[in-house]
Write a protein that holds these residues in place. Structure first.
Motif, PDB file in Angstrom:
ATOM      1  N   ASP A 139       2.934  43.347  12.004  1.00  0.00           N
ATOM      2  CA  ASP A 139       1.549  43.781  11.824  1.00  0.00           C
ATOM      3  C   ASP A 139       0.550  42.919  12.577  1.00  0.00           C
ATOM      4  N   THR A 140       1.003  41.822  13.148  1.00  0.00           N
ATOM      5  CA  THR A 140       0.111  40.921  13.891  1.00  0.00           C
ATOM      6  C   THR A 140       0.247  41.071  15.403  1.00  0.00           C
ATOM      7  N   GLN A 141       1.104  41.993  15.849  1.00  0.00           N
ATOM      8  CA  GLN A 141       1.357  42.129  17.282  1.00  0.00           C
ATOM      9  C   GLN A 141       1.181  43.570  17.743  1.00  0.00           C
ATOM     10  N   ALA A 142       0.681  43.737  18.962  1.00  0.00           N
ATOM     11  CA  ALA A 142       0.495  45.072  19.534  1.00  0.00           C
ATOM     12  C   ALA A 142       1.768  45.591  20.196  1.00  0.00           C
ATOM     13  N   GLU A 143       2.618  44.684  20.638  1.00  0.00           N
ATOM     14  CA  GLU A 143       3.862  45.065  21.313  1.00  0.00           C
ATOM     15  C   GLU A 143       5.031  45.048  20.328  1.00  0.00           C
ATOM     16  N   PRO A 144       5.989  45.972  20.473  1.00  0.00           N
ATOM     17  CA  PRO A 144       7.139  45.972  19.570  1.00  0.00           C
ATOM     18  C   PRO A 144       8.017  44.743  19.783  1.00  0.00           C
ATOM     19  N   PHE A 145       8.621  44.271  18.697  1.00  0.00           N
ATOM     20  CA  PHE A 145       9.577  43.168  18.824  1.00  0.00           C
ATOM     21  C   PHE A 145      11.000  43.693  18.990  1.00  0.00           C
ATOM     22  N   ASP A 146      11.195  44.986  18.708  1.00  0.00           N
ATOM     23  CA  ASP A 146      12.513  45.585  18.843  1.00  0.00           C
ATOM     24  C   ASP A 146      12.344  47.100  18.897  1.00  0.00           C
ATOM     25  N   SER A 147      13.275  47.766  19.548  1.00  0.00           N
ATOM     26  CA  SER A 147      13.293  49.225  19.551  1.00  0.00           C
ATOM     27  C   SER A 147      14.620  49.704  20.115  1.00  0.00           C
ATOM     28  N   THR A 148      14.954  50.938  19.790  1.00  0.00           N
ATOM     29  CA  THR A 148      16.163  51.513  20.375  1.00  0.00           C
ATOM     30  C   THR A 148      15.953  51.757  21.860  1.00  0.00           C
ATOM     31  N   GLY A 149      14.705  51.951  22.275  1.00  0.00           N
ATOM     32  CA  GLY A 149      14.409  52.100  23.703  1.00  0.00           C
ATOM     33  C   GLY A 149      14.749  50.837  24.474  1.00  0.00           C
ATOM     34  N   LEU A 150      14.396  49.673  23.899  1.00  0.00           N
ATOM     35  CA  LEU A 150      14.731  48.392  24.537  1.00  0.00           C
ATOM     36  C   LEU A 150      16.236  48.160  24.553  1.00  0.00           C
ATOM     37  N   ARG A 151      16.914  48.643  23.525  1.00  0.00           N
ATOM     38  CA  ARG A 151      18.368  48.470  23.422  1.00  0.00           C
ATOM     39  C   ARG A 151      19.132  49.496  24.260  1.00  0.00           C
TER      40      ARG A 151
ATOM     41  N   GLY B 129      12.876  32.355  16.786  1.00  0.00           N
ATOM     42  CA  GLY B 129      12.197  32.583  18.042  1.00  0.00           C
ATOM     43  C   GLY B 129      11.525  33.934  18.163  1.00  0.00           C
ATOM     44  N   LEU B 130      11.629  34.782  17.120  1.00  0.00           N
ATOM     45  CA  LEU B 130      11.075  36.124  17.196  1.00  0.00           C
ATOM     46  C   LEU B 130      10.143  36.434  16.022  1.00  0.00           C
ATOM     47  N   ILE B 131      10.655  36.242  14.818  1.00  0.00           N
ATOM     48  CA  ILE B 131       9.880  36.552  13.615  1.00  0.00           C
ATOM     49  C   ILE B 131       9.802  35.305  12.745  1.00  0.00           C
TER      50      ILE B 131
ATOM     51  N   ARG C 126       8.873  59.181  10.303  1.00  0.00           N
ATOM     52  CA  ARG C 126       8.124  58.433   9.302  1.00  0.00           C
ATOM     53  C   ARG C 126       7.648  57.116   9.885  1.00  0.00           C
ATOM     54  N   THR C 127       6.517  56.662   9.370  1.00  0.00           N
ATOM     55  CA  THR C 127       6.081  55.298   9.608  1.00  0.00           C
ATOM     56  C   THR C 127       6.414  54.531   8.341  1.00  0.00           C
ATOM     57  N   LEU C 128       7.144  53.428   8.481  1.00  0.00           N
ATOM     58  CA  LEU C 128       7.516  52.588   7.340  1.00  0.00           C
ATOM     59  C   LEU C 128       6.807  51.250   7.451  1.00  0.00           C
ATOM     60  N   VAL C 129       6.266  50.779   6.349  1.00  0.00           N
ATOM     61  CA  VAL C 129       5.749  49.422   6.266  1.00  0.00           C
ATOM     62  C   VAL C 129       6.678  48.699   5.306  1.00  0.00           C
ATOM     63  N   ILE C 130       7.449  47.755   5.855  1.00  0.00           N
ATOM     64  CA  ILE C 130       8.501  47.083   5.093  1.00  0.00           C
ATOM     65  C   ILE C 130       8.059  45.658   4.793  1.00  0.00           C
TER      66      ILE C 130
END
Length: 104
Positions: free
Chosen positions: A43-55, A102-104, A85-89
């Motif tokens: 929630d503090t970043q505009a860029e994704p930290f992970d995605s299936t697109g990146l993988r 180094g990531l989260i 769906r949008t999930l907020v976990i």
């Protein structure tokens, strides 16, 4: 015998359906094999930290088996094929105190 005091009620996964599922599409239940596409943000970043697109490939797992963070298992259960769906976990249902070095 237990004596119990409830100290706190932890937040669950917030869900918002952003696209309805396919008419007649199957609904996913725990124990079923699923394949998902996702983009994950903090929630503090505009860029994704992970995605299936990146993988470069969808994520496949058995729902409810503990193969992914608990928040995904909870948030995906009951989805219909084609649904988005949008999930907020919250942290306790994601990576918790350990995070990802180094990531989260």
């Amino acid at each position: 015998q237990f004596e119990i005091e409830l100290v706190d009620v932890l937040p669950g996964v917030l869900q918002e359906v952003t696209r309805a599922g396919n008419v007649g599409g199957r609904v996913v239940h725990p124990g079923q094999q699923v394949e998902i596409e996702y983009v994950a943000f903090l929630d503090t970043q505009a860029e994704p930290f992970d995605s299936t697109g990146l993988r470069g490939q969808p994520l496949r797992f058995r729902l409810g088996s503990g193969g992914v963070i608990q928040g995904l298992d909870l948030g995906i259960a009951g989805m219909k094929e084609g649904e988005r769906r949008t999930l907020v976990i919250p942290p306790h249902l994601a990576y918790g105190q350990r995070g990802i070095t180094g990531l989260i």
